[in-house]
Structure formats: C-alpha cells, structure tokens
Design a protein around this motif. Structure first.
Motif, PDB file in Angstrom:
ATOM      1  N   ILE A 151     -93.483-129.655  63.661  1.00  0.00           N
ATOM      2  CA  ILE A 151     -92.907-130.405  62.723  1.00  0.00           C
ATOM      3  C   ILE A 151     -93.226-131.942  63.165  1.00  0.00           C
ATOM      4  N   HIS A 152     -93.600-132.193  64.692  1.00  0.00           N
ATOM      5  CA  HIS A 152     -93.966-133.478  64.791  1.00  0.00           C
ATOM      6  C   HIS A 152     -95.277-133.933  64.195  1.00  0.00           C
ATOM      7  N   HIS A 153     -96.213-132.928  63.949  1.00  0.00           N
ATOM      8  CA  HIS A 153     -97.414-133.207  63.141  1.00  0.00           C
ATOM      9  C   HIS A 153     -97.144-133.803  61.851  1.00  0.00           C
ATOM     10  N   ALA A 154     -96.125-132.993  61.300  1.00  0.00           N
ATOM     11  CA  ALA A 154     -95.793-133.134  59.823  1.00  0.00           C
ATOM     12  C   ALA A 154     -95.160-134.481  59.300  1.00  0.00           C
ATOM     13  N   ILE A 155     -94.901-135.126  60.457  1.00  0.00           N
ATOM     14  CA  ILE A 155     -93.982-136.747  60.257  1.00  0.00           C
ATOM     15  C   ILE A 155     -94.971-137.709  60.946  1.00  0.00           C
ATOM     16  N   SER A 156     -96.032-137.080  61.542  1.00  0.00           N
ATOM     17  CA  SER A 156     -96.830-138.166  62.226  1.00  0.00           C
ATOM     18  C   SER A 156     -97.369-139.344  61.483  1.00  0.00           C
ATOM     19  N   SER A 157     -97.675-138.946  60.096  1.00  0.00           N
ATOM     20  CA  SER A 157     -98.403-139.895  59.289  1.00  0.00           C
ATOM     21  C   SER A 157     -97.674-140.836  58.351  1.00  0.00           C
ATOM     22  N   MET A 158     -96.253-140.396  58.648  1.00  0.00           N
ATOM     23  CA  MET A 158     -95.238-141.034  57.576  1.00  0.00           C
ATOM     24  C   MET A 158     -94.774-142.433  58.226  1.00  0.00           C
ATOM     25  N   ASN A 159     -94.709-143.382  57.306  1.00  0.00           N
ATOM     26  CA  ASN A 159     -93.982-144.711  57.911  1.00  0.00           C
ATOM     27  C   ASN A 159     -92.991-144.861  58.641  1.00  0.00           C
ATOM     28  N   MET A 200     -72.179-145.454  54.039  1.00  0.00           N
ATOM     29  CA  MET A 200     -70.830-145.088  54.761  1.00  0.00           C
ATOM     30  C   MET A 200     -69.801-144.483  53.642  1.00  0.00           C
ATOM     31  N   ASP A 201     -70.079-144.991  52.543  1.00  0.00           N
ATOM     32  CA  ASP A 201     -69.450-144.623  51.078  1.00  0.00           C
ATOM     33  C   ASP A 201     -70.250-143.798  50.315  1.00  0.00           C
ATOM     34  N   ARG A 202     -70.592-142.682  49.920  1.00  0.00           N
ATOM     35  CA  ARG A 202     -71.300-141.929  49.435  1.00  0.00           C
ATOM     36  C   ARG A 202     -71.323-140.514  48.717  1.00  0.00           C
ATOM     37  N   VAL A 203     -72.259-140.205  48.038  1.00  0.00           N
ATOM     38  CA  VAL A 203     -72.207-138.643  47.421  1.00  0.00           C
ATOM     39  C   VAL A 203     -73.158-137.923  48.525  1.00  0.00           C
ATOM     40  N   ASP A 204     -72.742-136.819  48.970  1.00  0.00           N
ATOM     41  CA  ASP A 204     -73.608-135.807  49.733  1.00  0.00           C
ATOM     42  C   ASP A 204     -73.951-134.843  48.719  1.00  0.00           C
ATOM     43  N   THR A 205     -75.212-134.166  48.823  1.00  0.00           N
ATOM     44  CA  THR A 205     -75.488-132.975  48.352  1.00  0.00           C
ATOM     45  C   THR A 205     -76.619-132.327  49.592  1.00  0.00           C
ATOM     46  N   LYS A 206     -75.909-131.196  49.854  1.00  0.00           N
ATOM     47  CA  LYS A 206     -76.670-130.335  51.016  1.00  0.00           C
ATOM     48  C   LYS A 206     -77.296-129.157  50.452  1.00  0.00           C
ATOM     49  N   TYR A 207     -78.000-128.722  51.297  1.00  0.00           N
ATOM     50  CA  TYR A 207     -79.274-127.722  51.042  1.00  0.00           C
ATOM     51  C   TYR A 207     -79.253-126.827  52.290  1.00  0.00           C
ATOM     52  N   VAL A 208     -79.519-125.605  52.367  1.00  0.00           N
ATOM     53  CA  VAL A 208     -79.905-124.755  53.476  1.00  0.00           C
ATOM     54  C   VAL A 208     -81.375-124.192  53.271  1.00  0.00           C
ATOM     55  N   LEU A 209     -82.301-124.346  54.079  1.00  0.00           N
ATOM     56  CA  LEU A 209     -83.641-124.009  53.979  1.00  0.00           C
ATOM     57  C   LEU A 209     -84.120-123.479  55.287  1.00  0.00           C
ATOM     58  N   GLY A 210     -85.250-122.794  55.412  1.00  0.00           N
ATOM     59  CA  GLY A 210     -86.064-122.472  56.424  1.00  0.00           C
ATOM     60  C   GLY A 210     -87.024-123.462  56.956  1.00  0.00           C
ATOM     61  N   ARG A 211     -87.640-123.444  58.123  1.00  0.00           N
ATOM     62  CA  ARG A 211     -88.302-124.367  58.671  1.00  0.00           C
ATOM     63  C   ARG A 211     -89.745-124.251  58.071  1.00  0.00           C
ATOM     64  N   ASP A 212     -90.326-123.323  57.395  1.00  0.00           N
ATOM     65  CA  ASP A 212     -91.509-123.439  56.626  1.00  0.00           C
ATOM     66  C   ASP A 212     -91.372-124.287  55.465  1.00  0.00           C
ATOM     67  N   HIS A 213     -90.088-124.021  54.859  1.00  0.00           N
ATOM     68  CA  HIS A 213     -89.829-124.948  53.655  1.00  0.00           C
ATOM     69  C   HIS A 213     -89.672-126.447  54.103  1.00  0.00           C
ATOM     70  N   LEU A 214     -89.302-126.699  55.129  1.00  0.00           N
ATOM     71  CA  LEU A 214     -89.262-128.025  55.552  1.00  0.00           C
ATOM     72  C   LEU A 214     -90.502-128.581  55.899  1.00  0.00           C
ATOM     73  N   LEU A 215     -91.360-127.883  56.538  1.00  0.00           N
ATOM     74  CA  LEU A 215     -92.738-128.388  56.651  1.00  0.00           C
ATOM     75  C   LEU A 215     -93.361-128.843  55.394  1.00  0.00           C
ATOM     76  N   HIS A 216     -93.517-127.744  54.553  1.00  0.00           N
ATOM     77  CA  HIS A 216     -93.946-128.435  53.222  1.00  0.00           C
ATOM     78  C   HIS A 216     -93.208-129.451  52.485  1.00  0.00           C
ATOM     79  N   LEU A 217     -92.029-129.454  52.645  1.00  0.00           N
ATOM     80  CA  LEU A 217     -91.322-130.655  52.061  1.00  0.00           C
ATOM     81  C   LEU A 217     -91.605-132.010  52.681  1.00  0.00           C
TER      82      LEU A 217
END
Length: 260
Positions: free
Chosen positions: A17-25, A38-55
C-alpha cells in the motif's frame, strides 16, 4: 481507548500500500481546506485490497494524497453513540431518508479529536458538523449535548455503542472539488469482543454534485466495482450484535464477507 488496537491498525498497513502511493503528489491539511465538502454527495464502494492497489496505480496522475505529519495512511479511532434502542442503527436499516449518526473520532496522525454529527437528508446529501474535543470520552457532556440539540433539534439519550479502528488514505482530485477516502484494516470492538476485516476496503467518493464521470468512478466501473451503500457503524453492529434486526443488510453482508 484501546491504544493497542490503534497500533495494530498501523501495523497492518502493508508495504505494498505504501509503495502504491509513494509516487503520488502530496497535499497538506491546510491545502485541502478548499475541498472540505462538509455538505456533499457521497458514493460508497466495497472492494478488496488487490483492487485498491490497482486503483491507486491508475489514479496517481489525477489525484494527490493527503499527508499529515509525514503520514499518508492515517490511523483513526472512532466511538459511535446511539440510543439504548439503537435508533440510528434502525433508522439506517429501515431506510429512513432523514437520519443521523453521532460519533467521537481521533485522527491519530496529528492527535486531533472531534465530536461529529453526520446528517443524511432525503435528497441524498450528507452534512457533517463537528467541534474539537480534548479526547474521546465514553459520555456526552452538557456542552456536547447542547451541540447535538443545536444541530438536530433533538437530544436523545446517547450511549457509547461501538469502537471502530481503521486506517485511511485520502485522495484529492487535482482539477475539481472531489475527495476520495479508502478505509482499510477495519477492526470493530464491543465489550471485549471484536471482529476484523483486514482484506476489506470501504471507499467513499465525496463530491459537490453527483458526478459519475470522475476518474475514480470510471476506474471503479472498469474494475467491475459497483456502488454499495454501507455504514461502518451498521456493519460493525450487525457483526458484533447478532440479535439485531439485519434482514435488509443480508445481501450486503454476504457480498462483504465474500470480499473479506
């Protein structure tokens, strides 16, 4: 507060996870003030860690990652309050359009604590109101009670119901007012019992207006991940309080357990 659980949440943040974000601004808290939402529209998702890394690998050119005190994967500790009858839980379960959740949250990266009220209205918008507090306490002081009354018009009998520990990655769109949070390492605690979902990630896209064309939502569709309305409070409550009414959550719980 269970300090060991807070520390364990940090330890579970794997190197990938840390490696995946290491090159981000990076973006700081002060720079993120313009997209507080603080006043917004929320859209939620449920995913696995592998999907998170790819994303994360797909989003690094379009989003910046929040860094607080040198930390990008920030531990959170949250204590949810509800009535003895669990009104907030049941309002969510029964599909009530206007509802609220009340909590105390510690942002462990900088030590800040807030008492927070999340209000969801019939138009699908979320409004968050909060005030700073010295620390998480398992009671509602008169001052906090006045705050609840001023924001909701009501002061129910609030009792501590559920601790949740997790780590959060926050991304900010570089071109528009949009934030994305990824909550991982979920750890639910209640009266000496706990349930961990280490491979589950709850993502939340926070926007001024519902915009399905944003980069993160496009990438989620490409991964086959569809929106899922899920509450960490309701999820943890249904896992640790099996006597609760949860028939409307059954399909979601099955899908979540399959991912987890």
């Amino acid at each position: 507060m269970n300090l060991l659980s807070e520390q364990n949440a940090t330890a579970r943040d794997s190197a990938d996870i840390h490696h995946a974000i290491s090159s981000m601004n990076r973006i700081s808290l002060s720079e993120m003030d313009s997209v507080a939402l603080m006043d917004r529209v929320d859209t939620k998702y449920v995913l696995g860690r592998d999907h998170l890394l790819h994303l994360l690998s797909q989003l690094k050119s379009e989003y910046s990652v929040l860094e607080v005190e040198g930390v990008c994967v920030s531990p959170y500790a949250t204590l949810y309050f509800d009535t003895p009858e669990l009104t907030s839980y049941l309002d969510h379960h029964n599909g009530k359009l206007n509802r609220k959740k009340i909590r105390m949250r510690k942002y462990s990266s900088n030590g800040c604590c807030f008492f927070e009220i999340k209000l969801k209205n019939s138009k699908g918008r979320t409004k968050k109101r909060r005030i700073a507090i010295p620390a998480i306490e398992e009671n509602i002081s008169p001052n906090l009670g006045d705050f609840v009354l001023s924001q909701t018009g009501d002061l129910p009998d609030l009792k501590p119901q559920l601790w949740i520990y997790f780590s959060r990655i926050t991304l900010v769109n570089q071109l528009c007012a949009e934030r994305v949070t990824f909550d991982l390492g979920l750890d639910f605690h209640l009266s000496g019992t706990h349930e961990q979902l280490p491979d589950l990630v709850i993502a939340e896209v926070k926007q001024e207006k519902d915009d399905r064309s944003s980069p993160v939502r496009k990438h989620l569709r490409n991964l086959g991940v569809r929106p899922m309305r899920v509450s960490k409070y309701c999820l943890g409550s249904s896992l640790l309080k099996p006597h609760l009414k949860y028939n409307r959550f059954k399909r979601k719980l099955l899908a979540i357990k399959k991912i987890a």
